[in-house]
Design a protein around this motif. Structure first.
Motif, short mmCIF file in Angstrom:
data_model
loop_
_atom_site.label_atom_id
_atom_site.label_comp_id
_atom_site.label_asym_id
_atom_site.label_seq_id
_atom_site.Cartn_x
_atom_site.Cartn_y
_atom_site.Cartn_z
N LEU A 81 0.67 -1.10 -0.10
CA LEU A 81 0.16 0.01 0.04
C LEU A 81 0.84 1.30 -0.09
O LEU A 81 1.70 1.39 0.98
N LEU A 83 0.65 5.31 -0.20
CA LEU A 83 -0.25 6.71 0.17
C LEU A 83 -0.37 7.48 -1.29
O LEU A 83 0.41 7.94 -1.88
N ASP A 84 -1.53 7.23 -1.79
CA ASP A 84 -2.15 7.78 -3.08
C ASP A 84 -2.26 9.36 -3.04
O ASP A 84 -3.42 9.56 -2.93
N TYR B 424 -10.84 11.19 6.73
CA TYR B 424 -10.04 11.40 5.37
C TYR B 424 -8.81 10.46 5.02
O TYR B 424 -8.54 9.63 4.30
N ILE B 425 -7.83 10.43 6.17
CA ILE B 425 -6.63 9.78 6.38
C ILE B 425 -7.01 8.12 6.40
O ILE B 425 -6.24 7.52 5.56
N LYS B 428 -7.70 7.21 2.98
CA LYS B 428 -6.69 7.03 2.08
C LYS B 428 -5.79 5.73 2.34
O LYS B 428 -5.11 5.12 1.48
N LEU B 429 -5.75 5.49 3.64
CA LEU B 429 -4.86 4.35 3.86
C LEU B 429 -5.85 3.09 4.18
O LEU B 429 -5.35 1.86 4.49
N PHE B 431 -8.26 2.06 5.97
CA PHE B 431 -8.75 1.75 7.53
C PHE B 431 -10.05 1.95 7.30
O PHE B 431 -10.56 3.42 7.06
#
Lengths: 175, 499
Positions: A81, A83-84, B424-425, B428-429, B431
């Motif tokens: 993974l 970070l996009d 938001y984070i 993106k990850l 979770f």
């Protein structure tokens, strides 16, 4: 080549696993300072369940899970993974966060209608809306509408200001 | 119970309830029809409106948004292959193909009727079963409640997120957030860092609005999404649904309704799984499975009846045990709490007429759904092409206003922004925030019930839990079995996906 190897080991998963390991260790370390002790009653415990038992359990389980997540991320095969988020996207998010924080902090001092109108105009322009008639109309009309809905129909308060007093006067004239 | 039901019917027959439910359905369908906007976001943003009206007006309003939103998501899924909500993903298999064949209107009508039937039947089943389940729930004491909450958290963590380790981390982070403020037993201060506004804990409502509404906005800003669809959509010359076609799909609608209703009662599974299962069952039962994916009306009926049939039964664990089954019911729990009501066994005991009134309102909402949907679908078709650069900033203002009004405190706006960034984070990850939200809501109840269990056990916890409390024993013994089964199923699913 060296950068590629670095990326291979330090994927986003690994970085966040390390973050959660650090977080859980800090959590466990601050428990004695951040959890109030119950008063002892006749030399015994004041409550059946110590207020620091749950924090300790959560801290240890979070640490254990984060270590498992780290180990798994390090030995993970296949696509890792990443970070996009490019620099432009990151900049957009930073600007939005600044707008959100400014809106949160200015709503009380300058009033709901004014702060919302400015926030709407900035966000709409920032998102690429170049029709200034729509931007102007929406930025002014919607905050007045929401203010009216909450304060007049639902009878709750929003920060007042010069424009809200103008609305009050107009409504008083209308009724 | 029968008296409570009749009283509930009388309570629900109010003009303001009907009016607000209709408004909720309209808003839900509108938001659902906008690609990029989720039902969750709509319910989160409109949540504060429900606080300041009667519970029998505010909660049906939110239920209207919920029902309308789940159906609304099928509109862009059928027309432009962009599911308005996750629940409509399975609808994209056949919907766009039907639109290409000039049968877009037919597909939308099938989605509408299937949704109404699925929703109505499942709501009636909910009314029939909720009473006996509530009676069983009344036998639950602190040990049973602690055990069932623990099991629910594990099930939600496994079923909602893709990754078990990440789900567990989010669950523990959620419990940590819930621990900030005061401990639920002795009201002693924990993790407040001498910051006065958090001495009473993190406020639930700005947290819910922040974590569910703001991340969508931030993701759109990151891409600077001006609009999703540029072209105009015209359904004037599209074919309409015939009665023969509807009759052909009726068996599929009933099958999917059964699937959706069963899935709805299991915490954490939700509409997406129901829609896929409904679609797969329709395909398996069909004598012409090769037509599925190439514009088959039964595919639309199978997916849409199943996803809407989840709506009613998801309220069963919420209303009887106080355990929200998914994100949407977690927000509904927030609405109940804001109204001073605490869902759980005692709510059913003390205010069963009101609970039945809400459930009856859900059934009545489906008739409104049928009428409103019939007249407004052409309008919502146009909503698919509205610019996001206008709509998203509006949601931000609504989210901020809604978070402020509950306590009139600027600190709540900071909480909103913090959880918006957190959400938001997490997105993106990859979770999933669901275990965090569930743990935040259920953590204090778990700790309180566990504390009471220790008091009741009087020094011999294991003996008390495993010998004196048979229901607790069954739940605790079932926990590793259910966990193992769900993990095995998830592993097998991943292996299948890889293959």
């Amino acid at each position: 080549m060296q950068q590629k190897n670095f990326k291979k080991i330090f994927s986003s998963d690994v970085i966040f696993a390390l973050f959660f390991i650090t977080f859980s260790i800090v959590l466990l370390l601050i428990i004695p300072y951040q959890v109030e002790k119950p008063l002892s009653f006749m030399g015994g415990a004041g409550a059946a369940l110590d207020p620091d038992l749950f924090p300790r359990v959560v801290g240890f389980f979070l640490l254990g899970t984060s270590i498992w997540y780290l180990v798994r991320s390090l030995f993970q095969t296949g696509t890792k993974l990443e970070l996009d988020l490019d620099i432009k996207g990151g900049f957009n998010i930073l600007v939005t966060l600044v707008i959100f924080l400014a809106y949160a902090l200015l709503m009380d001092p300058i009033g709901f209608i004014e702060s919302s109108a400015v926030t709407l105009a900035i966000l709409m322009s920032f998102m690429g809306n170049r029709n200034f008639l729509i931007t102007g109309g929406v930025s002014l009309g919607i905050p007045f509408g929401i203010y009216y809905l909450f304060t007049r129909q639902l009878l709750v308060s929003l920060p007042e200001s010069y424009l809200s007093s103008v609305l009050d006067k107009v409504l008083a004239l209308a009724y | 119970m029968w008296e409570s039901f009749l009283e509930g019917v009388q309570l629900s027959l109010r003009w303001d309830t009907f009016g607000m439910m209709s408004l909720g359905l309209f808003l839900g369908m509108f938001v659902g029809a906008l690609p990029g906007f989720t039902t969750l976001m709509a319910v989160a943003i409109l949540l504060p409106i429900s606080f300041f009206v009667d519970p029998l007006v505010g909660i049906p309003f939110l239920l209207g948004v919920y029902k309308g939103g789940i159906f609304g998501g099928s509109i862009p899924a059928i027309l432009v292959s962009m599911p308005g909500t996750g629940a409509a993903v399975a609808t994209t298999f056949d919907g766009p193909e039907l639109t290409k064949q000039n049968k877009g209107k037919k597909a939308l009508e099938m989605a509408h009727y299937s949704s109404v039937i699925g929703d109505t039947v499942s709501d009636v089943v909910t009314i029939l079963f909720i009473g006996p389940i509530a009676l069983l729930a009344l036998k639950f004491g602190p040990p049973e409640l602690a055990a069932v909450i623990f099991l629910s958290l594990i099930v939600i963590t496994i079923t909602t997120g893709g990754d078990f380790a990440k789900g567990l981390i989010m669950m523990f982070v959620g419990i940590f957030f819930a621990m900030i403020g005061q401990d639920p037993i002795g009201a002693l201060s924990r993790f407040t860092f001498d910051i006065f506004p958090i001495r009473a804990g993190i406020p639930l409502l700005p947290m819910l609005i922040g974590v569910f509404a703001l991340p969508e906005m931030m993701l759109a800003v990151e891409r600077k999404a001006k609009s999703i669809v540029a072209e105009k959509i015209d359904l004037e010359k599209s074919e309409k649904l015939t009665f023969a076609e509807f009759r052909r799909c009726f068996r599929t609608i009933l099958r999917s309704t059964g699937i959706g209703t069963s899935i709805g009662m299991i915490p954490g599974v939700g509409q997406v799984v129901a829609a896929f299962m409904g679609y797969a069952a329709a395909k398996n039962a069909s004598s012409h499975p090769e037509t599925f994916g190439n514009g088959e009306l039964e595919g639309i009926a199978g997916a849409e009846a199943a996803n809407n049939a989840v709506n009613g039964p998801t309220l069963v664990p919420l209303l009887t045990l106080g355990i929200p089954g998914d994100n949407l019911t977690a927000i509904l729990l927030g609405a109940f709490i804001a109204q001073g009501l605490r869902p759980g066994p005692t709510l059913f005991e003390e205010q069963s007429a009101m609970v039945y009134a809400i459930l009856v309102a859900m059934v009545l909402a489906n008739f409104l759904f049928l009428i409103i949907g019939y007249f407004t679908i052409p309008l919502f078709v146009k909503a698919v092409s509205i610019r996001q650069s206008v709509l998203l900033p509006l949601t931000v203002v609504f989210a901020f206003a809604g978070s402020y009004v509950f306590r009139s405190n600027t600190f709540d706006l900071i909480v909103l922004v913090f959880f918006g960034l957190f959400g938001y984070i997490a997105k993106k990850l990859r979770f999933d925030v669901t275990p965090m939200v569930m743990a935040f809501i259920l953590g204090p109840i778990l700790e309180y019930s566990f504390g009471q269990t220790i008091s009741l056990a009087d020094g011999s916890l294991l003996n008390f839990v495993f010998v004196d409390r048979p229901i607790t024993r069954i739940i605790l013994l079932a926990t590793p079995v259910i966990t193992g089964f769900l993990l095995w199923r998830s592993f097998r699913h991943k292996q299948k996906s890889k293959a």
